[in-house]
Each structure stands twice: as structure tokens, then as C-alpha cells.
Design a protein around this motif. Structure first.
Motif, PDB file in Angstrom:
ATOM      1  N   ASP A 198       0.798  -1.237   0.078  1.00 16.83           N
ATOM      2  CA  ASP A 198      -0.139   0.036  -0.066  1.00 16.83           C
ATOM      3  C   ASP A 198       0.842   1.350   0.255  1.00 16.83           C
ATOM      4  N   GLY A 199       2.132   1.075   0.375  1.00 16.15           N
ATOM      5  CA  GLY A 199       2.946   2.244   0.216  1.00 16.15           C
ATOM      6  C   GLY A 199       4.387   2.033   0.638  1.00 16.15           C
ATOM      7  N   LEU A 200       5.362   3.241   0.501  1.00 13.64           N
ATOM      8  CA  LEU A 200       6.695   2.640   0.754  1.00 13.64           C
ATOM      9  C   LEU A 200       7.111   3.960   1.524  1.00 13.64           C
ATOM     10  N   TRP A 201       7.926   3.873   2.760  1.00 18.70           N
ATOM     11  CA  TRP A 201       8.399   4.848   3.500  1.00 18.70           C
ATOM     12  C   TRP A 201       9.706   4.596   3.599  1.00 18.70           C
ATOM     13  N   ALA A 202      10.670   5.562   4.045  1.00 17.80           N
ATOM     14  CA  ALA A 202      12.112   5.639   4.307  1.00 17.80           C
ATOM     15  C   ALA A 202      12.316   6.611   5.781  1.00 17.80           C
ATOM     16  N   ALA A 203      13.268   6.091   6.197  1.00 18.28           N
ATOM     17  CA  ALA A 203      13.909   6.929   7.587  1.00 18.28           C
ATOM     18  C   ALA A 203      15.215   6.697   7.310  1.00 18.28           C
ATOM     19  N   PRO A 204      16.038   7.903   7.712  1.00 17.57           N
ATOM     20  CA  PRO A 204      17.557   7.514   7.736  1.00 17.57           C
ATOM     21  C   PRO A 204      18.223   7.337   8.882  1.00 17.57           C
ATOM     22  N   PHE A 231      22.632  15.060  12.058  1.00 19.51           N
ATOM     23  CA  PHE A 231      22.035  15.525  10.662  1.00 19.51           C
ATOM     24  C   PHE A 231      21.676  13.883  10.133  1.00 19.51           C
ATOM     25  N   ALA A 232      20.910  14.090   9.248  1.00 19.89           N
ATOM     26  CA  ALA A 232      20.627  12.537   8.700  1.00 19.89           C
ATOM     27  C   ALA A 232      21.469  12.180   7.604  1.00 19.89           C
ATOM     28  N   LEU A 233      21.524  11.112   7.422  1.00 21.70           N
ATOM     29  CA  LEU A 233      22.503  10.736   6.305  1.00 21.70           C
ATOM     30  C   LEU A 233      21.577  10.283   5.082  1.00 21.70           C
ATOM     31  N   PHE A 264      33.061   7.065   3.503  1.00 17.45           N
ATOM     32  CA  PHE A 264      31.994   7.951   2.797  1.00 17.45           C
ATOM     33  C   PHE A 264      31.738   9.395   3.004  1.00 17.45           C
ATOM     34  N   GLU A 265      31.277  10.111   2.289  1.00 15.47           N
ATOM     35  CA  GLU A 265      31.057  11.525   2.590  1.00 15.47           C
ATOM     36  C   GLU A 265      29.584  11.353   3.473  1.00 15.47           C
ATOM     37  N   ALA A 266      29.692  12.241   4.312  1.00 17.09           N
ATOM     38  CA  ALA A 266      28.318  12.495   5.086  1.00 17.09           C
ATOM     39  C   ALA A 266      27.671  13.776   4.499  1.00 17.09           C
ATOM     40  N   ILE A 267      26.622  13.610   4.078  1.00 16.69           N
ATOM     41  CA  ILE A 267      25.694  14.651   3.146  1.00 16.69           C
ATOM     42  C   ILE A 267      24.448  14.550   3.954  1.00 16.69           C
ATOM     43  N   PRO A 268      24.272  15.920   4.295  1.00 13.55           N
ATOM     44  CA  PRO A 268      22.980  16.240   5.221  1.00 13.55           C
ATOM     45  C   PRO A 268      21.755  16.008   4.373  1.00 13.55           C
ATOM     46  N   SER A 269      20.954  14.971   4.833  1.00  8.91           N
ATOM     47  CA  SER A 269      19.890  14.489   4.100  1.00  8.91           C
ATOM     48  C   SER A 269      18.429  14.476   4.622  1.00  8.91           C
ATOM     49  N   PRO A 270      17.245  14.354   4.109  1.00  9.44           N
ATOM     50  CA  PRO A 270      16.064  14.582   4.672  1.00  9.44           C
ATOM     51  C   PRO A 270      15.881  13.503   5.753  1.00  9.44           C
ATOM     52  N   GLY A 271      14.902  13.784   6.561  1.00 10.76           N
ATOM     53  CA  GLY A 271      14.507  13.138   7.564  1.00 10.76           C
ATOM     54  C   GLY A 271      13.445  11.895   6.997  1.00 10.76           C
ATOM     55  N   ALA A 272      12.632  11.316   7.735  1.00  8.77           N
ATOM     56  CA  ALA A 272      11.516  10.254   7.520  1.00  8.77           C
ATOM     57  C   ALA A 272      10.552  10.591   6.488  1.00  8.77           C
ATOM     58  N   GLN A 273      10.373  10.137   5.667  1.00  6.93           N
ATOM     59  CA  GLN A 273       9.151  10.530   4.702  1.00  6.93           C
ATOM     60  C   GLN A 273       8.528   9.334   3.761  1.00  6.93           C
ATOM     61  N   ARG A 274       7.622   9.541   3.447  1.00  4.81           N
ATOM     62  CA  ARG A 274       6.843   8.622   2.530  1.00  4.81           C
ATOM     63  C   ARG A 274       7.191   8.965   0.874  1.00  4.81           C
ATOM     64  N   LEU A 275       7.758   7.817   0.524  1.00  5.42           N
ATOM     65  CA  LEU A 275       7.994   7.750  -0.924  1.00  5.42           C
ATOM     66  C   LEU A 275       7.030   7.273  -2.052  1.00  5.42           C
TER      67      LEU A 275
END
Length: 378
Positions: A13-19, A39-41, A365-376
Motif C-alpha cells: 500500500d505504500g513505501l516509507w524511508a527513514a535515515p 544530521f541525517a545521512l 564515505f562522505e556525510a551529506i546532510p539529508s532529509p528525515g523520515a518520509q513517504r516515497l
């Protein structure tokens, strides 16, 4: 690779992601009501989820060789689910304990957050579960609520006495920013952290030494901090002013507890120094503060290890602006602040130092500040 539909017999029914997250500064301060700056990866735990008509939670991880774990939502209790599945099951339990009505679900997890590396793979798993169940059941939980429920799952269901840093970072960080979080009341501010604009890079060096908080070392540190607060007659060590530290330490008889107090109070001040520098546009100047923080974690809090110390010393000798261990310690990862032009050479110097010491090569690896949890989108 096994698909959700192959495994569960129905399309998701859906796809979610959290860093996962990196903590720039502010280590072992969160459970002392102090300040942190994570910060988020870009590395995430992802979950495809299908609603079920019954009261059953079925979970499967592509990162394990195990079978699908099935648990009944009714009767969930701490200690009742072993292994990795305790994290998503604990979130379902925490939601129910908070009075939220949820139905059954089939969840397929996949993650590229390194496990055992101090980058919050467990928090990412908790937060992605919490967000998916919130959305599917129309709960509308905000990032703070998701983080609090995820922390409760880890504290009370899994049995790991962590603070709320990891869950708040996974739930609420923003791309291109570091999160300045006061863990007392969770007041927070997103601070721009565009390192590339200043010719900087922040490297994560995963030592591949697997930390094990379950051995009680983390819990002992927390108990020692609580003993320090009791000796100083304050609610938390956050309440000890940095300018009064010398007098405060004279009142703590136990030398081990005294060192723990000194770390927490000085680490809170280091967070304040870093935020002052970033607000002033002086990101390059945070390097020495990071290195100072590592020395405190190594000597006063005693949560470093030879591999982490080697990252810091080798990177510094190769020209890094600053470096420190990140995360709970006892292994895991370090961060290294470098000039962009020197990043490859410094990474190579650290790898060479590991080889000379007889360690297997670290993952860098390089740490790149990224978004928090979200629905994709599916």
C-alpha cells in the motif's frame, strides 16, 4: 531480490524511508537533558507495507537470512519478541500503549544504514515503522511524536536505555541542515550546513568494529551520570553550569563519576561553541572542537577504542581540520572534517594506518546532510 508481493502475496500500500544519522557534536548528552547536533545521512531503512484485516504483524528483512517473523498485536509485551524484529514490534506496542488504534500489517524492510557502526540503524528501523503505521492508520503523528514513540520502543520494549537523539534525527532532520536540538523539551532549530560551499567535506569512517551496548557499558555510563547528578543535587547534569564546573567536580567523590560529569558539562559547552561558529559562518573553525570532543569521550567518558583513536590521530597527522568518534562508542564510526581538496589523501592515510596496525580496511564515505523520515512513491 525477493519482492513484497512475492513474500506476502499482495502489492504494498505504500513505501516509507527513514535515515540513519551522524552526530556532529553532543555525545552522551541527550539522556542528560543536554544539547546535540545530529544530521541525517542519505542511508535509509525502507519499508513497503500492506494492511492486514486481522491483528497480526508480519515483518521480514532483506538484510537477514531469517524467516518472516509473525507476532500478534494483542498481548505484545516487552521481552516477547527476540532479535531484530523486536524493534518494529516494539513500535507497534508503543503505539498501542499510547492509546493509538492500529491494525495488522505486512512489512518488508530493506536498509543500507550500516549496522553496528554507530549510525543509528535501529532508530531508522523504528522511525520508518512508526511513520508507516501512522500513515496507514490515519494517526497523523508529527516527527516529535514519532521520535518519542520510537524511543519508548527501544527503551522499554527492546531494553536499550538510549536517549532521544537518534530517533529525533531520523524523524525530523532536513536536507542541507544540521539539527540543533535541546533534548529538554525538544526545542530545535535547523541550521544550514552546506559544507561544499565552504570547500569542506565531512567524512564518515566506519571502523567495522561492532559496538555492543547490550554488554551493559552504555547502561553503566547512564547510571554514572545519574549518580553525578544526585551528588550535585541537580535533576540532570545539563543543570551544572560550565562556569561552575570546577567547584562542582570538587563535590563529586567518586573519580569515575567525576570524569563522567566533566565530559557531559564540557560537551554541552562544545555544542554551544559549534552552533556559535556555524551561525557566524565559520564552519572551518569547528574542527578543533570536534577533536577536543574526542579526547573527552576517550579519557573522561571512556567509550572510545584503539581503532577510533587511530582514525583521529591518523587523520590529524594527514592534515584534517578535526575528527572525533560519533555515536555511542565502543566501536563504530568517526567523523573527519577536511578540506575538499585533501579528502582523498586523508582517507587514504587513514586506510594506510589501519593496514599498518593490522586492522581490516575501514569503510569511508562522505556525510551529506539529508532529509528525515518520509513517504516515497512506489
Amino acid at each position: 531480490m525477493t519482492t513484497h508481493e512475492e513474500l506476502f502475496g499482495a502489492a504494498p500500500d505504500g513505501l516509507w524511508a527513514a535515515p540513519g544519522r551522524v552526530n556532529l557534536i553532543g555525545e552522551h548528552t541527550d539522556y542528560n537533558d543536554g544539547f546535540v547536533m545530529p544530521f541525517a545521512l542519505p542511508h535509509t531503512a525502507r519499508a513497503t507495507v500492506t494492511r492486514r484485516a486481522d491483528r497480526t504483524l508480519r515483518v521480514h528483512s532483506l538484510g537477514t537470512d531469517g524467516e518472516t517473523v509473525e507476532v500478534a498485536l494483542d498481548g505484545l509485551a516487552p521481552g516477547g519478541v527476540p532479535g531484530w524484529a523486536a524493534y518494529p514490534a516494539g513500535v507497534a506496542w508503543a503505539l498501542a500503549e499510547a492509546g493509538h488504534e492500529i491494525g495488522g500489517a505486512d512489512i518488508l524492510f530493506d536498509s543500507d544504514v550500516p549496522t553496528g557502526a554507530g549510525l543509528s540503524s535501529s532508530a531508522a528501523l523504528e522511525v520508518v515503522t512508526a511513520l508507516a503505521l501512522s500513515d496507514l492508520n490515519g494517526l497523523g503523528l508529527d516527527p516529535e511524536e514519532l521520535a518519542r514513540l520510537s524511543q519508548r520502543a527501544e527503551n522499554d520494549f527492546v531494553g536499550m536505555p538510549c536517549g532521544i537523539l537518534d530517533q529525533m534525527a531520523s524523524a525530523s532532520c532536513s536536507a542541507g541542515h544540521v539539527l540543533y536540538l535541546d533534548t529538554r523539551g525538544l526545542k530545535r532549530r535547523q541550521v544550514p550546513f552546506a559544507m561544499a560551499l565552504e570547500g569542506l567535506r565531512l567524512l564518515v569512517v566506519d571502523t567495522r568494529v561492532k559496538h555492543a551496548h547490550a554488554d551493559g557499558a552504555y547502561a553503566r555510563r547512564r547510571a554514572e551520570c545519574e549518580a553525578g547528578a544526585k551528588a550535585l543535587d541537580v535533576p540532570f547534569l545539563r543543570d551544572v553550569p560550565h562556569e561552575d564546573l570546577g567547584r562542582a567536580l570538587e563535590r563529586v567523590e567518586d573519580p569515575v563519576v567525576r570524569r563522567r560529569v566533566r565530559h557531559v558539562v564540557t560537551e554541552n559547552r562544545r555544542v554551544e561553541r559549534v552552533i556559535e561558529l556555524l551561525d557566524a559562518g565559520l564552519a572551518r573553525e569547528i574542527g578543533p572542537v570536534l577533536t577536543e570532543g574526542h579526547a573527552s569521550l576517550r579519557d573522561d567518558f571512556e567509550v572510545s577504542c584503539p581503532e577510533l583513536d587511530l582514525v583521529v590521530s591518523a587523520a590529524g597527522a594527514a592534515g584534517a581540520l578535526g575528527a572525533r568518534m560519533t555515536g555511542g562508542g565502543f566501536g563504530g564510526s568517526a567523523i573527519v572534517l577536511v578540506d575538499e581538496a585533501a579528502a582523498d589523501a586523508i582517507g587514504a592515510a587513514v586506510t594506510d594506518a589501519f593496514g599498518a596496525a593490522g586492522h581490516r580496511p575501514p569503510r569511508i564515505f562522505e556525510a551529506i546532510p539529508s532529509p528525515g523520515a518520509q513517504r516515497l512513491p512506489l
